[in-house]
Design an enzyme around this catalytic site. Sequence first.
Site, PDB file in Angstrom:
ATOM      1  N   LYS A 171      -9.260  62.007  89.315  1.00 53.61           N
ATOM      2  CA  LYS A 171      -8.287  61.332  88.446  1.00 53.61           C
ATOM      3  C   LYS A 171      -7.888  60.043  89.156  1.00 53.61           C
ATOM      4  CE  LYS A 171      -6.007  61.364  84.576  1.00 53.61           C
ATOM      5  NZ  LYS A 171      -6.707  61.359  83.298  1.00 53.61           N
ATOM      6  N   SER A 372      -8.831  61.051  78.702  1.00 52.86           N
ATOM      7  CA  SER A 372      -7.532  61.553  79.103  1.00 52.86           C
ATOM      8  C   SER A 372      -6.713  61.911  77.859  1.00 52.86           C
ATOM      9  CB  SER A 372      -6.834  60.539  79.996  1.00 52.86           C
ATOM     10  OG  SER A 372      -5.834  61.168  80.767  1.00 52.86           O
TER      11      SER A 372
END
Length: 572
Positions: A171, A372
């Site tokens: 991430k 996302s």
Amino acid sequence: MLAYVLFALKDLWRRLANLRRRMRAAPDYVLFLLEGAYPDLPAPDGGFLRRRLAPRPLSLEELAERFEEVAGDPRVRGVVLHLRALRLAPAQIGTVRGMIGRLRAAGKRVVAWATSYDIATYWVACAANEVLLQPGGGVAPLGLRQEYVFLADALEAVGLKGDFVQISPYKTAPDRFTRTNLSDEAREMANWLMDSQYHALLEAVRAGRTLDEAGALRLVDDAPLTDKTALDRGAVDHLVHEEALPAHLGTDGRPARLVPWDEARRQLLRPPLPHPGRHIARIRIDGLIVDGWSRRPPFRLPFPILGEVQTGDLTVVQQARQVLEDRRAAALIVYVNSGGGSATASEAMAASFQQVAARKPVVAVMGDVAASGGYYVTTPARWVVARPGTLTGSIGVLAGKFVDTGLGRRLRTHREVVSRGKNVGLFHPDRPFEPHERAWVWESIRRTYELFLERVAAGRKMPVEDVDHVGGGRVWTGRQALERGLVDELGGMEEAEAKALELAGITTRLSVRDVREGRNLMAPSSVAAGEPEGLGGLQAHLATAWGLFRGGAPLCLSPVLWTRDMGSAYDP
């Protein structure tokens, strides 16, 4: 009843107009000039100010409709694409190539012509029947290149430092603010994304120029090419000035008649009208996902986030409730072109789409980026369509803030704070997270990630462990996402429309209508039960530019949030 009467009158008028047009000569080729940037969908009508400050650009959807009109007229032999510099992401290049493929499937000849070719225009041109180049032109270096810029030292120089908590090293959205180079995970991800896009380029060259794999690789590596070298190597078919195109495309000694679209549209046969009454509703998720109402600036500003379209959960939830109550809406298409944003807003949108899915088919279609939070909102859909070059996945969460390590002092500002409550300064920029605060932030993003995994597992019918294996913030191209079960089909809006009709059990063509954005509140419907637990009190303070510098709670924020053009097509 009135709608059917109006439809009959419009249909009769269109048939009469087509009879008149059949009596006139049609162009041999319709000429299209393609240059600059093209949004996927037509811009919503933003009122007087936006129309004056930012005239609405032609969209890829509107270009596809024009190509469809050409394809439907049997009198037209083909299309000439005059290609200039194009600012298209790889996913959009795939869309244009798909349009060209449908023209060819309809029996039309597609000819690409350019004064010179760059990577984007040559990628598009390889889908045509014939590739022409102006004498003296050339083919620019072919291939893909991505540069990553890191701001940690620059921020430190002005007195700022990023303090972020990520669900996994993949991430990587905060890395540009906290690092000076690629992490091992970011480099791994950058390479697999580059490999996928490069494979798509080589395949386009191989198929378009009828080469084997080695020949396609050699052609790409040999570029740049002069005009004669390009002709000798088979990169182009002929060297032709634009003025000589009619003679080159003519038959039996008769020059072809080339007509620009603006003139040809008055000569082509009009396509049949879509069936009246029922329609397919469409909701757009564009730009940054935020808590609150959607915001569209009158024109794009040259600043990240401030100049971006923002899609708010208040707006989208009200739109979903409109679709739920509209008996004429046979299905819903959710178009997503977003790198994510607020976790709470993403959950609210997904919950509203799940309500619609309990009563009507919901199909999601991805633009350049659906990652996302942009992937999160597709999870209630019964079918998910992605372009081969779409950047998607990034199933993960982060949270953090920027810490003032000297900026205020350099600006000669002075601050005093009076507060009550042990943790009231959790996301304030005056200090990094304390150990107990960092533990709370980690727990909050872990809980958000847990809900994210559950959403994906339920929507994709996958075990949570399998979702976690391809999640953890990892970004995939659409082609890679299909291989990993994160999407159902490669394609675009046309494939999404066809699937929506199929799921709704409708055989006639319906129009697609964008759901109006309004601020009239509608109460929730009780048509579905068993909604998953929401995110409760988690607030996404980073959903605006101010919040990004003041800190906030969990974000479903993609590392590709700010990428929109070929120069930055993917960025871990």
